[in-house]
Design a protein around this motif. Structure first.
Motif, short mmCIF file in Angstrom:
data_model
loop_
_atom_site.label_atom_id
_atom_site.label_comp_id
_atom_site.label_asym_id
_atom_site.label_seq_id
_atom_site.Cartn_x
_atom_site.Cartn_y
_atom_site.Cartn_z
N LEU A 25 -22.19 2.42 -7.87
CA LEU A 25 -21.39 1.88 -6.78
C LEU A 25 -20.70 2.97 -5.96
N PHE A 26 -20.18 4.00 -6.67
CA PHE A 26 -19.36 5.00 -5.99
C PHE A 26 -19.73 6.40 -6.44
N SER A 27 -19.21 7.39 -5.71
CA SER A 27 -19.36 8.78 -6.11
C SER A 27 -18.60 9.02 -7.42
N GLY A 28 -18.88 10.15 -8.05
CA GLY A 28 -18.23 10.50 -9.30
C GLY A 28 -18.98 11.64 -9.95
N SER A 66 -11.42 -2.75 2.07
CA SER A 66 -12.30 -3.49 2.97
C SER A 66 -12.55 -4.90 2.45
N VAL A 67 -12.74 -5.03 1.14
CA VAL A 67 -12.98 -6.33 0.53
C VAL A 67 -11.76 -7.24 0.70
N MET A 68 -10.58 -6.69 0.48
CA MET A 68 -9.36 -7.49 0.52
C MET A 68 -9.17 -8.20 1.86
N GLY A 102 -22.07 1.13 -2.97
CA GLY A 102 -20.81 0.68 -2.41
C GLY A 102 -20.68 0.94 -0.92
N LYS A 103 -21.56 1.76 -0.37
CA LYS A 103 -21.51 2.04 1.07
C LYS A 103 -22.10 0.91 1.91
N HIS A 104 -22.79 -0.01 1.28
CA HIS A 104 -23.45 -1.08 2.03
C HIS A 104 -22.53 -2.30 2.16
N ALA A 105 -22.44 -2.84 3.35
CA ALA A 105 -21.56 -4.00 3.60
C ALA A 105 -21.94 -5.21 2.75
N ALA A 106 -23.20 -5.34 2.40
CA ALA A 106 -23.63 -6.49 1.60
C ALA A 106 -22.96 -6.50 0.24
N ILE A 107 -22.69 -5.32 -0.32
CA ILE A 107 -22.04 -5.25 -1.62
C ILE A 107 -20.57 -5.67 -1.49
N GLN A 108 -19.93 -5.23 -0.41
CA GLN A 108 -18.56 -5.67 -0.15
C GLN A 108 -18.49 -7.19 -0.05
N ASN A 109 -19.47 -7.77 0.64
CA ASN A 109 -19.49 -9.22 0.81
C ASN A 109 -19.70 -9.95 -0.51
N LEU A 110 -20.50 -9.35 -1.41
CA LEU A 110 -20.70 -9.95 -2.73
C LEU A 110 -19.39 -10.02 -3.51
N LYS A 114 -11.83 12.63 -7.86
CA LYS A 114 -10.89 12.13 -6.85
C LYS A 114 -11.65 11.44 -5.71
N LYS A 115 -12.81 11.99 -5.36
CA LYS A 115 -13.62 11.39 -4.31
C LYS A 115 -14.09 10.00 -4.71
N GLY A 116 -14.54 9.86 -5.96
CA GLY A 116 -15.00 8.56 -6.44
C GLY A 116 -13.88 7.54 -6.47
N ALA A 117 -12.69 7.95 -6.91
CA ALA A 117 -11.55 7.04 -6.95
C ALA A 117 -11.16 6.62 -5.54
N ALA A 118 -11.19 7.57 -4.60
CA ALA A 118 -10.85 7.25 -3.21
C ALA A 118 -11.86 6.28 -2.62
N GLU A 119 -13.14 6.45 -2.94
CA GLU A 119 -14.18 5.54 -2.45
C GLU A 119 -13.94 4.12 -2.97
N ALA A 120 -13.60 4.02 -4.26
CA ALA A 120 -13.36 2.70 -4.84
C ALA A 120 -12.18 2.01 -4.16
#
Length: 250
Positions: free
Chosen positions: A195-198, A26-28, A225-233, A14-20
């Motif tokens: 990318l995320f927890s799980g 944030s990306v949207m 996935g915690k790094h802003a650079a990945i969101q920007n990618l 559930k934590k991993g799904a919530a992180e995704a």
């Protein structure tokens, strides 16, 4: 009207799904598309069919598929295309394009180096680094991790950088962790290339904690996935700022 459909791997955590979901929220905000939706290949709802049909119901005439996968293994080459094929046939009037996975690139390696320096003590050339991959039988994935290893070694100025895998490739995570801890002359820095927890990350955390309790100096970095650079990618792929797969499927 343009839609972006983000496809994650999925997890029982559930934590991993919530992180995704938080990651994509944030990306949207950085993406110029009136229709955006996240879905998952397996284990987490909504599935790909539900996500695709959501975009159709909202009036999409073009759907850009953005896979949330770091490297192009079987899920990218086989599983996702197989899931999309009947949907593309069913809604043949909609143009579907698919962005490439992240691959090995300087932006990601720089982000990893920043995560390491943020989480670990000042890095010493005597330290050792263990990169933990998900694992795959695809030879291209193993070659990619060689490039990742060399890139991390150069950025952190650490010579002893090793790679291990959680499944489907050798050395195993357990063997890799045991070996690097036994031979380390400084701290051991463990980098989960996820990318995320799980559940996979939970396994890494559990084994690292065992080593710490046994007296080894082991630091574990955060997921990518915690790094802003990945969101920007990801946002760049959705906005068309980076290459979209030249194959346009009608």
């Amino acid at each position: 009207m343009k839609a972006v459909l983000y496809i994650g791997h999925g997890t029982r955590s559930k934590k991993g799904a919530a992180e995704a979901n938080l990651f994509i929220e944030s990306v949207m905000k950085k993406v110029d598309a009136p229709i955006q939706k996240i879905c998952f290949l397996e284990l987490t709802e909504p599935d790909i069919e539900t996500g695709f049909e959501y975009c159709v119901r909202k009036g999409a005439s073009e759907i850009v598929i953005v896979p949330l996968f770091l490297l192009a293994a079987g899920h990218i080459k086989k599983d996702i295309p197989e899931e999309l094929a009947p949907l593309i046939e069913k809604y043949h009037g909609i143009i579907v394009k698919m962005a490439d996975p992240f691959g090995v690139q300087d932006t990601i390696l720089d982000a990893i180096a920043e995560l390491v320096t943020a989480d670990a003590q000042p890095i010493s050339p005597l330290d050792s680094v263990l990169i933990v991959g998900r694992g795959s039988s695809d030879p291209s994935i193993l070659r990619a991790f060689d490039s990742i290893k060399n890139g991390i070694s150069k950025r952190l100025r650490v010579k002893n950088v090793q790679v291990c895998y959680l499944a489907a490739a050798a050395p195993s995570f357990q063997d890799g962790l045991d070996s690097i801890c036994q031979k380390a002359s400084g701290n051991v820095i463990v980098i989960p290339y996820l990318l995320f927890s799980g559940l996979l990350l939970s396994e890494v955390i559990r084994e690292v904690n065992k080593k710490v309790k046994a007296g080894y100096s082991v630091n574990l970095t955060d997921t990518l996935g915690k790094h802003a650079a990945i969101q920007n990618l990801v946002a760049g792929k959705a906005n068309g700022e980076v290459n979209i797969n030249a194959a346009v499927i009608h």
